[in-house]
Design a protein around this motif. Structure first.
Motif, PDB file in Angstrom:
ATOM      1  N   ILE A 805       7.884  14.254  22.459  1.00  0.00           N
ATOM      2  CA  ILE A 805       6.689  13.649  23.048  1.00  0.00           C
ATOM      3  C   ILE A 805       5.566  14.675  23.136  1.00  0.00           C
ATOM      4  O   ILE A 805       4.417  14.398  22.764  1.00  0.00           O
ATOM      5  N   LEU A 806       5.879  15.865  23.609  1.00  0.00           N
ATOM      6  CA  LEU A 806       4.848  16.891  23.778  1.00  0.00           C
ATOM      7  C   LEU A 806       4.354  17.434  22.445  1.00  0.00           C
ATOM      8  O   LEU A 806       3.206  17.894  22.345  1.00  0.00           O
ATOM      9  N   THR A 807       5.180  17.373  21.425  1.00  0.00           N
ATOM     10  CA  THR A 807       4.750  17.810  20.088  1.00  0.00           C
ATOM     11  C   THR A 807       3.863  16.768  19.431  1.00  0.00           C
ATOM     12  O   THR A 807       2.880  17.092  18.758  1.00  0.00           O
ATOM     13  N   ILE A 808       4.185  15.508  19.632  1.00  0.00           N
ATOM     14  CA  ILE A 808       3.453  14.414  18.984  1.00  0.00           C
ATOM     15  C   ILE A 808       2.137  14.109  19.691  1.00  0.00           C
ATOM     16  O   ILE A 808       1.147  13.734  19.060  1.00  0.00           O
ATOM     17  N   ASP A 809       2.090  14.264  21.021  1.00  0.00           N
ATOM     18  CA  ASP A 809       0.927  13.831  21.801  1.00  0.00           C
ATOM     19  C   ASP A 809      -0.407  14.385  21.294  1.00  0.00           C
ATOM     20  O   ASP A 809      -1.375  13.625  21.190  1.00  0.00           O
ATOM     21  N   PRO A 810      -0.531  15.673  20.950  1.00  0.00           N
ATOM     22  CA  PRO A 810      -1.830  16.144  20.435  1.00  0.00           C
ATOM     23  C   PRO A 810      -2.221  15.516  19.103  1.00  0.00           C
ATOM     24  O   PRO A 810      -3.405  15.440  18.772  1.00  0.00           O
ATOM     25  N   LEU A 811      -1.231  15.064  18.333  1.00  0.00           N
ATOM     26  CA  LEU A 811      -1.509  14.455  17.034  1.00  0.00           C
ATOM     27  C   LEU A 811      -1.843  12.976  17.167  1.00  0.00           C
ATOM     28  O   LEU A 811      -2.822  12.489  16.594  1.00  0.00           O
ATOM     29  N   ASN A 812      -1.005  12.259  17.913  1.00  0.00           N
ATOM     30  CA  ASN A 812      -1.141  10.807  18.008  1.00  0.00           C
ATOM     31  C   ASN A 812      -0.672  10.344  19.386  1.00  0.00           C
ATOM     32  O   ASN A 812       0.507  10.057  19.595  1.00  0.00           O
ATOM     33  N   PRO A 813      -1.586  10.278  20.349  1.00  0.00           N
ATOM     34  CA  PRO A 813      -1.203   9.932  21.719  1.00  0.00           C
ATOM     35  C   PRO A 813      -0.503   8.582  21.846  1.00  0.00           C
ATOM     36  O   PRO A 813       0.398   8.427  22.678  1.00  0.00           O
ATOM     37  N   GLN A 814      -0.911   7.601  21.048  1.00  0.00           N
ATOM     38  CA  GLN A 814      -0.282   6.285  21.166  1.00  0.00           C
ATOM     39  C   GLN A 814       1.196   6.344  20.806  1.00  0.00           C
ATOM     40  O   GLN A 814       2.046   5.766  21.496  1.00  0.00           O
ATOM     41  N   THR A 815       1.521   7.019  19.723  1.00  0.00           N
ATOM     42  CA  THR A 815       2.916   7.136  19.317  1.00  0.00           C
ATOM     43  C   THR A 815       3.724   7.889  20.359  1.00  0.00           C
ATOM     44  O   THR A 815       4.852   7.496  20.699  1.00  0.00           O
ATOM     45  N   ALA A 816       3.158   8.951  20.902  1.00  0.00           N
ATOM     46  CA  ALA A 816       3.862   9.725  21.929  1.00  0.00           C
ATOM     47  C   ALA A 816       4.100   8.893  23.170  1.00  0.00           C
ATOM     48  O   ALA A 816       5.209   8.886  23.732  1.00  0.00           O
ATOM     49  N   ALA A 817       3.078   8.179  23.629  1.00  0.00           N
ATOM     50  CA  ALA A 817       3.186   7.422  24.875  1.00  0.00           C
ATOM     51  C   ALA A 817       4.245   6.341  24.787  1.00  0.00           C
ATOM     52  O   ALA A 817       4.918   6.037  25.785  1.00  0.00           O
ATOM     53  N   ARG A 818       4.421   5.758  23.613  1.00  0.00           N
ATOM     54  CA  ARG A 818       5.384   4.658  23.483  1.00  0.00           C
ATOM     55  C   ARG A 818       6.833   5.144  23.534  1.00  0.00           C
ATOM     56  O   ARG A 818       7.753   4.332  23.623  1.00  0.00           O
ATOM     57  N   LEU A 819       7.041   6.447  23.481  1.00  0.00           N
ATOM     58  CA  LEU A 819       8.384   6.991  23.604  1.00  0.00           C
ATOM     59  C   LEU A 819       8.766   7.261  25.062  1.00  0.00           C
ATOM     60  O   LEU A 819       9.937   7.422  25.384  1.00  0.00           O
ATOM     61  N   ILE A 820       7.786   7.329  25.945  1.00  0.00           N
ATOM     62  CA  ILE A 820       8.025   7.749  27.321  1.00  0.00           C
ATOM     63  C   ILE A 820       8.848   6.747  28.140  1.00  0.00           C
ATOM     64  O   ILE A 820       9.686   7.166  28.955  1.00  0.00           O
ATOM     65  N   PRO A 821       8.675   5.432  27.987  1.00  0.00           N
ATOM     66  CA  PRO A 821       9.428   4.502  28.844  1.00  0.00           C
ATOM     67  C   PRO A 821      10.938   4.688  28.800  1.00  0.00           C
ATOM     68  O   PRO A 821      11.623   4.291  29.756  1.00  0.00           O
ATOM     69  N   ALA A 822      11.464   5.296  27.745  1.00  0.00           N
ATOM     70  CA  ALA A 822      12.913   5.532  27.696  1.00  0.00           C
ATOM     71  C   ALA A 822      13.376   6.435  28.832  1.00  0.00           C
ATOM     72  O   ALA A 822      14.543   6.367  29.249  1.00  0.00           O
ATOM     73  N   LEU A 823      12.478   7.282  29.333  1.00  0.00           N
ATOM     74  CA  LEU A 823      12.817   8.155  30.462  1.00  0.00           C
ATOM     75  C   LEU A 823      12.565   7.479  31.805  1.00  0.00           C
ATOM     76  O   LEU A 823      12.999   7.980  32.847  1.00  0.00           O
ATOM     77  N   GLY A 824      11.851   6.358  31.791  1.00  0.00           N
ATOM     78  CA  GLY A 824      11.379   5.754  33.023  1.00  0.00           C
ATOM     79  C   GLY A 824      12.433   5.030  33.826  1.00  0.00           C
ATOM     80  O   GLY A 824      12.182   4.661  34.978  1.00  0.00           O
ATOM     81  N   ARG A 825      13.622   4.854  33.266  1.00  0.00           N
ATOM     82  CA  ARG A 825      14.668   4.129  33.999  1.00  0.00           C
ATOM     83  C   ARG A 825      15.631   5.115  34.683  1.00  0.00           C
ATOM     84  O   ARG A 825      16.803   4.817  34.905  1.00  0.00           O
ATOM     85  N   TRP A 826      15.112   6.272  35.043  1.00  0.00           N
ATOM     86  CA  TRP A 826      15.957   7.327  35.591  1.00  0.00           C
ATOM     87  C   TRP A 826      16.672   6.918  36.879  1.00  0.00           C
ATOM     88  O   TRP A 826      17.750   7.424  37.187  1.00  0.00           O
ATOM     89  N   ARG A 827      16.108   6.013  37.636  1.00  0.00           N
ATOM     90  CA  ARG A 827      16.748   5.582  38.878  1.00  0.00           C
ATOM     91  C   ARG A 827      18.003   4.734  38.638  1.00  0.00           C
ATOM     92  O   ARG A 827      18.808   4.557  39.553  1.00  0.00           O
ATOM     93  N   ARG A 828      18.156   4.185  37.426  1.00  0.00           N
ATOM     94  CA  ARG A 828      19.290   3.299  37.147  1.00  0.00           C
ATOM     95  C   ARG A 828      20.569   4.063  36.808  1.00  0.00           C
ATOM     96  O   ARG A 828      21.652   3.467  36.738  1.00  0.00           O
ATOM     97  N   PHE A 829      20.460   5.371  36.617  1.00  0.00           N
ATOM     98  CA  PHE A 829      21.620   6.143  36.173  1.00  0.00           C
ATOM     99  C   PHE A 829      22.156   7.024  37.304  1.00  0.00           C
ATOM    100  O   PHE A 829      21.558   7.118  38.383  1.00  0.00           O
ATOM    101  N   ASP A 830      23.292   7.658  37.054  1.00  0.00           N
ATOM    102  CA  ASP A 830      23.896   8.516  38.065  1.00  0.00           C
ATOM    103  C   ASP A 830      22.954   9.660  38.415  1.00  0.00           C
ATOM    104  O   ASP A 830      21.987   9.946  37.707  1.00  0.00           O
ATOM    105  N   GLU A 831      23.225  10.324  39.530  1.00  0.00           N
ATOM    106  CA  GLU A 831      22.323  11.343  40.065  1.00  0.00           C
ATOM    107  C   GLU A 831      22.040  12.450  39.055  1.00  0.00           C
ATOM    108  O   GLU A 831      20.896  12.882  38.893  1.00  0.00           O
TER     109      GLU A 831
END
Length: 863
Positions: A805-831
C-alpha cells in the motif's frame, strides 16, 4: 540550535451532502483544443459561462497539476488568482467567454486520472474528478455542457483521434501532423468527457435502431487484439436491442465507440459515445478467456452502454447520488445477463458477490449508506454498497411495483429528468407518481447503513389446520448511526408439506414494522418454510429450520435460488459447528449433494453452484471471532469427505462433460463448470489418479476455462503436476498481460502453507508491475481474499500488504486505497492478529504525504 519542527499537515476536510449548493456559474458550451504529445500536451479551453442566480461571486474553476500559461476573458488578458488547485476570475456581468491555456504531461501521469498514457495510447479517465487534471473547469456533475473538441497530433504516433459524440471534420497539417474535430450535442458533465489518440484498429459494425437509424459501431484495440473483439461486439448489439425492448431506450448518436486500454483504475467508463474500457472487459477468445471472462465482458459492455440513459442523459446532481446511476445500471445489466443465460445461476452469482463484498462492508468500520452523507475522497465510495446493494434496492422496488408499473416509472423518470442532474429522491418520486405506490418509508434504505436481520419463526397448529409465521427485523448499529428505523422488506415466502412436498402458499410479503405476524389457513401437514426466495431482499435470514428441513428444501424446493440457499445453509451450519466444537456430522451434507448430483432434472450449471461449499471468508462472517486455521481445517475435512464418499458420482460427473468442446452457450458453460468442480472434489479426497487427470485436462484443453480450472485445482497440491502446469502456463502466456494476471492470481489464492512466501516472491517477479492496476489486483488483491494465507498467524501477510500500500500510494492513490479495507476488519479476529492488523493501519496513517484516498480508508478502518 535545535532543528526546526514542521507542523503536521492538517487532515483532509470532509465534504457533506447537507452542504450542497447549486453551482454559482454554469457553462453551457465548451470548446477544447488539444496539441497532443506524451511529454507535453497543450490544452486550450474556451468556456461560455453564465452566472447562476443573484450573487456577485467570482468564477472559480478547479484545476490540479496544471501549468497555467494564459487566461483571457472576452478576448482580453484577465485578472485572476491561481492558488490551491483553483483558478479564480472576477467576472463583470452575468455572461462571459473565458479562455485558458495550460500544459500537462500525460506520460508522467501514474494516477491514471485525467489525460494519461497507456502503452503509447493517450486516453482519459475523468470520473469522478479527473477533468480538473486536464483543464480548469467547475468540476462537478451538475454543470452540464455541450462540447466541441479539436485534436492535433503526430499522424504516425497517433493516427486515430477520437472524442465524445460524432466526428465533424479532419485533415492533415504540416510536419507529418493531422487534426480531427468531434462534437457532442447532448449536454453532459465534465466527468463524461473522453479523448483517445493512438495507433489503433477497429472491429466495425452497425446497429439499426427501432426508429430506423443506422448507428456505426467501433471497438478500437491494438492490431494484434482485433481477433478478440467479436464477443464484445455481439454483446454490444445485444445490449442495444435489449434496452430498446425492455426499457424503450434508443441510442441517440450516429456513432458508438469503445476503446480498450491496458492501464485503467476501473473496469470501464461510460463516456458519452466513447466508452473507455479496461482491456480485460473487451478482449476474449477461447484460448485466453474463461467462461467467467466472457460473461464479464458481456455484462460490462451492457452496463456501460445502459449508462447512456441511466447516467448520461440523466446524470447525478452530486456524487452523494452516485447510486442513482450505478445501482440502477447494475440492476439493468443483471437483468440483461439473466435474460441471456441461466437466470438462476446469474442470481446465485450476484448474491454471492454481494455477500462476499457488501455484507462485510456493511458489518465493518467502512459501513455507509447507499447514499452517503459525507466523504473525504469520492473515489473511495465506488463501493459494493453503492453498486451492488444499490442494485438490490432497485430490485426490491421492481418487486413491489411489478414489471409494468416499474417500467412506467422509469419512462417517467427519463422523460422528466432528461438532460438534467437528478437525485435518488427524483428516481423514487417518478416511480411513485407512475405507480401510485408510496415509497416514502422505502427511502430509509438509501439513508441507513447496515444489513437488516430478519428472524422468522414458524409454528404449526395441526388441529386447526393453520400455521403462524412471526417475522422480526433488526438493523444493526453502524458507525455514526447507532439507532435505526425499520425498513420495508419484501420477502418471497412459500410453505411446503414435509411429507408430500405439496406447496401450500407462495406469495410476496412486505415486512414494514419491527414485528409482523402472518396466519396461513389450510395447512394440514407440518409445513417447511422457504423464505427470501430469489433473494428478494438483501437481508440476513435467521430461522429455526432443522437439518432435515434444509435437506428437504435443497432437494425439493421449486425455486432454484431457494434450493441453492438451503444447501448453502446446510453446509454453513455444518462448518460452523465443526469450527465451534471440533467436529460435525457430515452425512446430511453428503446425502444432499448426492441427491443433487443424481437429479436428472437439474442442469449442470446449477448443480455446480449448488454443491460448492461456502468460502472460508463467508464462514468467518458467521463466527463471533474468526479463526482462519480452524475454518480452513474444517472446510478441507468436509471437502475431503464429500470427495471420498461420492467419488463414483464425481467421476461420473467429470466423465459426462469430458467430450465438451468450446462453445459459449449455457449448456456448454454448465458442463465445463461441473467438470472443474468434480475435479476439485476428487483432488480434495486425494483420489487415485486425480492429479494426473488434472494435468491431462490442462494439457488437452481447447479453452481457458478447462485449462485454468485444472491449474486452480493443481496449485493447491504438493504434486509434480503442479509445477509442470505452472511452468507450462507461464511459458505459453508470458507475453499476454491479461492471461498472466491469471497466473499471478491462481498462486495468490493457493491454500498451501507456503502461499505467503510465494506471494512475496511473486511481488519481486520481473513481470509484476506496480504501475498496472490489473497486475496489482491480480496478486495483492487476490492475496487479501485468501483468508488462510493473508491471515497467516505470523502476521507476514499484513506486513506485506502494508508495504504494498505504501509503495503504490505515491504512484496511484486509488489502487492503494482499495487494498486497505482488508485490514479494516481487525476487530473480528483474535487479539494477536487484530493488533498486528491495527498496527499496519497505524503505520499507514503515520506515513508522510499520504494521499487523501489512503488517509480516509485507513482512518475509518482504524475506527
Amino acid at each position: 540550535m535545535p532543528d526546526a519542527v514542521t507542523a503536521p499537515a492538517a487532515p483532509p476536510a470532509a465534504i457533506h451532502r447537507a452542504d450542497y449548493r447549486p453551482p454559482e456559474w454554469l457553462v453551457p458550451d465548451v470548446e477544447l483544443d488539444f496539441d497532443l504529445a506524451a511529454e507535453r500536451t497543450r490544452v486550450g479551453a474556451r468556456l461560455t459561462v453564465q452566472r447562476n442566480g443573484d450573487h456577485d461571486a467570482p468564477l472559480r474553476l478547479d484545476g490540479e497539476g496544471l501549468k497555467l500559461i494564459e487566461v483571457k476573458v472576452d478576448g482580453k488578458p484577465a485578472e485572476h488568482l491561481h492558488a490551491q488547485d483553483a483558478l479564480t476570475i472576477p467576472i463583470v456581468g452575468d455572461e462571459a467567454v473565458v479562455e485558458t491555456l495550460v500544459e500537462i504531461a500525460p506520460g508522467a501521469n501514474t494516477q491514471l486520472m485525467g489525460l494519461y498514457e497507456s502503452g503509447g495510447i493517450l486516453c482519459t479517465q475523468c470520473e469522478a474528478e479527473g477533468f480538473r487534471r486536464i483543464t480548469f473547469f467547475p468540476d462537478r456533475p451538475d454543470v452540464l455542457s455541450r462540447y466541441r473538441v479539436r485534436m492535433h497530433a503526430d499522424k504516425i504516433l497517433y493516427p486515430i483521434l477520437l472524442a465524445n459524440g460524432d466526428p465533424v471534420a479532419h485533415g492533415d497539417e504540416e510536419g507529418g501532423r493531422h487534426w480531427a474535430e468531434w462534437t457532442d450535442p447532448f449536454p453532459k458533465p465534465c466527468y463524461l468527457f473522453a479523448l483517445v489518440a493512438g495507433d489503433l484498429v477497429a472491429n466495425q459494425d452497425s446497429f439499426i435502431t427501432r426508429s430506423g437509424r443506422t448507428v456505426a459501431l467501433g471497438i478500437w484495440v491494438r492490431e494484434g487484439d482485433i481477433g478478440k473483439t467479436g464477443h464484445a461486439m455481439e454483446s454490444l448489439k445485444a445490449a442495444m436491442a435489449w434496452d430498446e425492448r425492455v426499457y424503450g431506450r434508443e441510442y441517440d448518436l450516429a456513432m458508438f465507440n469503445i476503446v480498450a486500454v491496458a492501464d485503467f483504475n476501473f473496469g470501464a467508463m461510460e463516456n458519452k459515445g466513447l466508452n473507455i474500457f479496461n482491456s480485460r472487459y473487451v478482449l476474449a477468445d477461447p484460448d485466453t478467456a474463461t467462461d467467467a471472462d466472457y460473461d464479464a465482458v458481456a455484462g460490462v459492455v451492457a452496463h456501460e452502454y445502459f449508462h447512456n440513459w441511466s447516467g448520461n442523459r440523466v446524470t447525478c446532481r452530486d456524487w452523494f447520488q452516485l447510486s442513482l446511476k450505478e445501482g440502477f445500471t447494475v440492476f439493468r445489466d443483471q437483468q440483461f445477463s439473466a435474460d441471456l443465460g441461466s437466470a438462476a445461476v446469474k442470481r446465485i452469482d450476484d448474491v454471492r458477490a454481494l455477500r462476499a463484498a457488501q455484507f462485510p462492508e456493511d458489518a465493518g468500520p467502512l459501513a455507509h449508506p447507499v447514499r452517503p452523507d459525507s466523504y473525504i475522497e469520492i473515489s473511495n465510495f465506488y463501493t459494493a454498497t453503492v453498486y451492488n446493494k444499490g442494485a438490490e434496492l432497485i430490485r426490491m422496488m421492481h418487486s413491489l411495483l411489478g414489471a409494468e408499473k416499474f417500467r412506467a416509472g422509469t419512462d417517467l423518470y427519463f422523460d422528466r429528468h432528461d438532460g438534467t442532474a437528478a437525485t435518488c429522491e427524483d428516481f423514487a418520486k417518478a416511480l411513485e407518481d407512475a405507480s401510485g405506490i408510496d415509497l416514502a418509508r422505502f427511502r430509509r434504505w438509501y439513508s441507513q447503513a447496515g444489513t437488516p436481520r430478519v428472524r422468522a419463526s414458524l409454528t404449526h397448529h395441526a388441529g386447526e389446520g393453520r400455521a403462524r409465521l412471526v417475522l422480526e427485523q433488526t438493523v444493526p448499529a453502524t458507525p455514526g448511526q447507532p439507532r435505526k428505523a425499520p425498513v420495508p422488506i419484501p420477502l418471497k415466502i412459500a410453505l411446503f408439506d414435509e411429507l408430500t412436498g405439496q406447496k401450500y402458499t407462495d406469495r410476496l410479503v412486505l415486512l414494514e414494522e419491527k414485528r409482523q405476524d402472518l396466519l396461513f389457513e389450510g395447512i394440514g401437514g407440518r409445513p417447511i418454510l422457504s423464505i427470501n426466495r430469489d433473494f428478494s431482499a438483501p437481508v440476513i435470514i435467521e430461522t429455526d429450520r432443522k437439518v432435515d428441513d434444509l435437506a428437504f428444501l435443497s432437494a425439493r424446493d421449486d425455486n432454484p435460488f431457494a434450493r441453492y440457499e438451503a444447501m448453502q445453509q446446510l453446509m454453513l451450519e455444518t462448518l460452523v459447528t465443526a469450527v465451534s466444537t471440533g467436529s460435525a456430522d457430515h452425512k446430511p451434507v453428503i446425502e444432499a449433494i448426492r441427491q443433487t448430483l443424481t437429479n436428472p432434472a437439474m442442469d449442470p450449471a446449477f448443480i455446480a453452484e449448488s454443491v460448492l461449499l461456502p468460502t472460508e471468508a463467508f464462514v468467518g462472517d458467521h463466527m463471533l471471532v474468526v479463526d482462519p486455521d480452524a475454518i480452513h481445517a474444517a472446510r478441507e475435512k468436509l471437502r475431503s469427505d464429500i470427495g471420498d464418499e461420492l467419488e463414483s458420482q464425481w467421476r461420473a460427473a467429470y466423465a459426462s462433460s469430458s467430450a465438451n468442446r468450446f462453445e459459449y452457450s449455457p449448456a456448454a458453460k454448465g458442463a465445463r463448470r461441473l467438470r472443474t468442480v468434480a475435479l476439485g472434489y476428487l483432488m480434495a479426497a486425494d483420489a487415485e489418479g486425480a492429479p494426473a487427470m488434472a494435468l491431462m485436462q490442462f494439457e488437452n484443453a481447447d479453452n481457458m476455462t478447462d485449462r485454468q480450472g485444472a491449474l486452480g485445482n493443481l496449485v493447491n497440491s504438493d504434486t509434480t503436476e503442479r509445477q509442470t502446469a505452472l511452468g507450462a502456463f507461464y511459458e505459453r502466456y508470458q507475453e499476454n498481460p491479461l492471461v498472466l494476471d491469471k497466473w499471478f492470481t491462481v498462486q495468490a489464492l493457493s491454500m498451501r502453507e507456503d502461499t505467503v512466501d510465494k506471494v512475496a516472491a511473486l511481488a519481486r517477479h520481473p513481470d509484476f508491475l506496480l504501475a498496472n492496476p490489473n497486475r496489482v489486483r491480480s496478486l495483492v488483491g487476490a492475496f487479501t481474499a485468501n483468508q488462510r494465507a493473508f491471515h497467516h498467524r505470523s502476521g507476514r501477510g499484513y506486513r506485506f500488504l502494508g508495504d504494498m500500500i505504501l509503495t503504490i500510494d505515491p504512484l496511484n492513490p486509488q489502487t492503494a486505497a482499495r487494498l486497505i479495507p482488508a485490514l479494516g476488519r481487525w476487530r473480528r479476529f483474535d487479539e494477536t492478529r487484530g493488533q498486528m492488523m491495527k498496527a499496519e493501519l497505524e503505520r499507514i496513517i503515520a506515513t508522510p504525504n499520504l494521499s487523501r484516498d489512503a488517509f480516509e480508508q485507513a482512518t475509518k478502518s482504524l475506527g
